[in-house]
Write a protein that holds these residues in place. Structure first.
Motif, mmCIF file in Angstrom:
data_model
loop_
_atom_site.group_PDB
_atom_site.id
_atom_site.type_symbol
_atom_site.label_atom_id
_atom_site.label_comp_id
_atom_site.label_asym_id
_atom_site.label_seq_id
_atom_site.Cartn_x
_atom_site.Cartn_y
_atom_site.Cartn_z
ATOM 1 N N GLU A 29 28.076 31.340 52.777
ATOM 2 C CA GLU A 29 26.742 31.456 52.191
ATOM 3 C C GLU A 29 26.141 32.847 52.388
ATOM 4 O O GLU A 29 25.299 33.283 51.606
ATOM 5 N N GLU A 30 26.600 33.573 53.419
ATOM 6 C CA GLU A 30 26.058 34.910 53.669
ATOM 7 C C GLU A 30 26.299 35.868 52.501
ATOM 8 O O GLU A 30 25.543 36.831 52.322
ATOM 9 N N ILE A 31 27.366 35.624 51.746
ATOM 10 C CA ILE A 31 27.661 36.492 50.599
ATOM 11 C C ILE A 31 27.884 35.670 49.334
ATOM 12 O O ILE A 31 28.555 36.110 48.404
ATOM 13 N N ALA A 32 27.348 34.491 49.290
ATOM 14 C CA ALA A 32 27.610 33.567 48.178
ATOM 15 C C ALA A 32 27.205 34.156 46.839
ATOM 16 O O ALA A 32 26.200 34.876 46.736
ATOM 17 N N PRO A 33 27.969 33.866 45.785
ATOM 18 C CA PRO A 33 27.618 34.365 44.448
ATOM 19 C C PRO A 33 26.329 33.741 43.943
ATOM 20 O O PRO A 33 26.028 32.580 44.228
ATOM 21 N N ARG A 34 25.606 34.522 43.178
ATOM 22 C CA ARG A 34 24.422 34.023 42.505
ATOM 23 C C ARG A 34 24.805 33.431 41.156
ATOM 24 O O ARG A 34 25.893 33.680 40.637
ATOM 25 N N ALA A 35 23.895 32.678 40.603
ATOM 26 C CA ALA A 35 24.128 32.123 39.275
ATOM 27 C C ALA A 35 24.400 33.258 38.295
ATOM 28 O O ALA A 35 23.689 34.262 38.279
ATOM 29 N N GLY A 36 25.430 33.087 37.509
ATOM 30 C CA GLY A 36 25.784 34.085 36.513
ATOM 31 C C GLY A 36 26.813 35.093 36.966
ATOM 32 O O GLY A 36 27.393 35.810 36.136
ATOM 33 N N GLU A 37 27.060 35.193 38.259
ATOM 34 C CA GLU A 37 28.084 36.117 38.749
ATOM 35 C C GLU A 37 29.468 35.481 38.599
ATOM 36 O O GLU A 37 29.652 34.291 38.854
ATOM 37 N N LEU A 38 30.422 36.281 38.192
ATOM 38 C CA LEU A 38 31.750 35.778 37.867
ATOM 39 C C LEU A 38 32.545 35.454 39.125
ATOM 40 O O LEU A 38 32.654 36.280 40.043
ATOM 41 N N VAL A 39 33.112 34.248 39.171
ATOM 42 C CA VAL A 39 34.022 33.844 40.235
ATOM 43 C C VAL A 39 35.360 33.503 39.584
ATOM 44 O O VAL A 39 35.431 32.615 38.731
ATOM 45 N N ILE A 40 36.412 34.204 39.993
ATOM 46 C CA ILE A 40 37.730 34.048 39.382
ATOM 47 C C ILE A 40 38.676 33.400 40.375
ATOM 48 O O ILE A 40 38.872 33.905 41.484
ATOM 49 N N ALA A 41 39.270 32.290 39.984
ATOM 50 C CA ALA A 41 40.340 31.668 40.778
ATOM 51 C C ALA A 41 41.655 32.252 40.280
ATOM 52 O O ALA A 41 42.081 31.988 39.162
ATOM 53 N N LYS A 42 42.282 33.066 41.083
ATOM 54 C CA LYS A 42 43.474 33.801 40.644
ATOM 55 C C LYS A 42 44.749 33.142 41.161
ATOM 56 O O LYS A 42 44.781 32.589 42.261
ATOM 57 N N PRO A 43 45.841 33.226 40.397
ATOM 58 C CA PRO A 43 47.080 32.574 40.801
ATOM 59 C C PRO A 43 47.972 33.421 41.701
ATOM 60 O O PRO A 43 48.896 32.911 42.322
ATOM 61 N N LYS A 44 47.736 34.729 41.735
ATOM 62 C CA LYS A 44 48.569 35.639 42.524
ATOM 63 C C LYS A 44 47.677 36.558 43.344
ATOM 64 O O LYS A 44 46.459 36.390 43.392
ATOM 65 N N ALA A 45 48.288 37.571 43.978
ATOM 66 C CA ALA A 45 47.531 38.413 44.896
ATOM 67 C C ALA A 45 46.456 39.239 44.203
ATOM 68 O O ALA A 45 45.319 39.311 44.668
ATOM 69 N N SER A 46 46.786 39.871 43.094
ATOM 70 C CA SER A 46 45.851 40.777 42.430
ATOM 71 C C SER A 46 44.787 40.026 41.651
ATOM 72 O O SER A 46 45.066 39.049 40.956
ATOM 73 N N GLY A 47 43.554 40.532 41.723
ATOM 74 C CA GLY A 47 42.481 39.976 40.910
ATOM 75 C C GLY A 47 42.648 40.246 39.434
ATOM 76 O O GLY A 47 41.932 39.661 38.611
ATOM 77 N N PHE A 48 43.603 41.103 39.081
ATOM 78 C CA PHE A 48 43.843 41.453 37.685
ATOM 79 C C PHE A 48 44.998 40.672 37.059
ATOM 80 O O PHE A 48 45.143 40.671 35.840
ATOM 81 N N PHE A 49 45.817 40.009 37.890
ATOM 82 C CA PHE A 49 47.022 39.364 37.368
ATOM 83 C C PHE A 49 46.693 38.010 36.731
ATOM 84 O O PHE A 49 46.270 37.079 37.406
ATOM 85 N N CYS A 50 46.864 37.928 35.403
ATOM 86 C CA CYS A 50 46.645 36.679 34.658
ATOM 87 C C CYS A 50 45.243 36.105 34.882
ATOM 88 O O CYS A 50 45.059 34.896 35.035
#
Length: 234
Positions: free
Chosen positions: A123-144
């Protein structure tokens, strides 16, 4: 010389030219990426390293919680500047579907990253409404993931990376960010790893090859300037 540069003091002859290169230009529309700062890498606040690993074998323990206030400072500065803040987490069940994020997961499908609560952001750094949260399948935030489309849509021209682990998903995200042409910056105090040595070596290597490793104060100051630039543009 920063402490992680001292790790390579005897080899600096070979690396000196890269390390001393001209800093990248940060741009006027940065985005902050918070990589995998979730319960499975933190465990509960206040635990010793042994207690943290007993709760989640993937945990980095107290060093993660030491980094949280620095991440929060960067996130809050980004919000004041109206700069995009993007969070990544793991994808539950991704090892079975796509193969492991790391090779060990291929041999253990009941991995801790799939346990209840493993992908919760504190909760100390929790996303606010509208901020993007990506569930990624691999290590990089850019992969797929849709991150490139989002960065393009938001007219982002540089990327600031925080999170964990420095030697794993942070580094993978940094390499891909740079490879896609974004000037990339790593916030030293706002990243963490279980091993101090791995953390330091990774900071050094990223700073030499793919990013500028900068302090939280420098990033907060730069984001304040971005606010002024955006206000002037309006």
């Amino acid at each position: 010389m920063r402490w992680w540069e001292e790790l390579f003091s005897e080899e600096m002859t070979g690396y000196g030219e890269m390390v001393a290169r001209t800093p990248q230009i940060s741009g006027n529309r940065p985005a902050v990426i918070v990589v995998d700062v979730v319960r499975s890498f933190l465990s509960a606040k206040g635990k010793t390293m042994a207690q943290a690993v007993a709760e989640f074998p993937t945990s980095c323990g107290p060093v993660g919680w030491e980094a949280i206030p620095h991440m929060r400072a960067v996130i809050e500065a980004a919000r004041r500047a109206d700069a995009p803040v993007i969070y990544t987490t793991g994808t539950a069940g991704s090892a079975e579907r796509y193969g492991g994020t790391v090779k060990g997961e291929l041999m253990r499908m009941d991995r801790p990253m799939d346990w209840p609560g493993a992908q919760e952001i504190p909760e100390e750094i929790a996303p606010r409404a509208g901020e993007l949260v990506i569930a990624k399948p691999k290590a990089s935030g850019f992969f797929c993931t849709p991150i490139l489309a989002y960065l393009h849509r938001q007219r982002v021209d540089s990327v600031i990376v925080t999170g964990c682990t420095t030697s794993g998903c942070v580094r993978a995200t940094v390499v891909d960010s740079f490879s896609w042409g974004y000037p990339t910056f790593v916030v030293e105090e706002a990243c963490f790893d279980r091993s101090r040595l791995s953390h330091g070596v990774s900071l050094f290597e990223m700073n030499a090859k793919y990013a500028d490793v900068v302090s939280v104060d420098a990033v907060v100051g730069r984001l304040s300037q971005a606010t002024l630039v955006e206000a002037t543009a309006r």
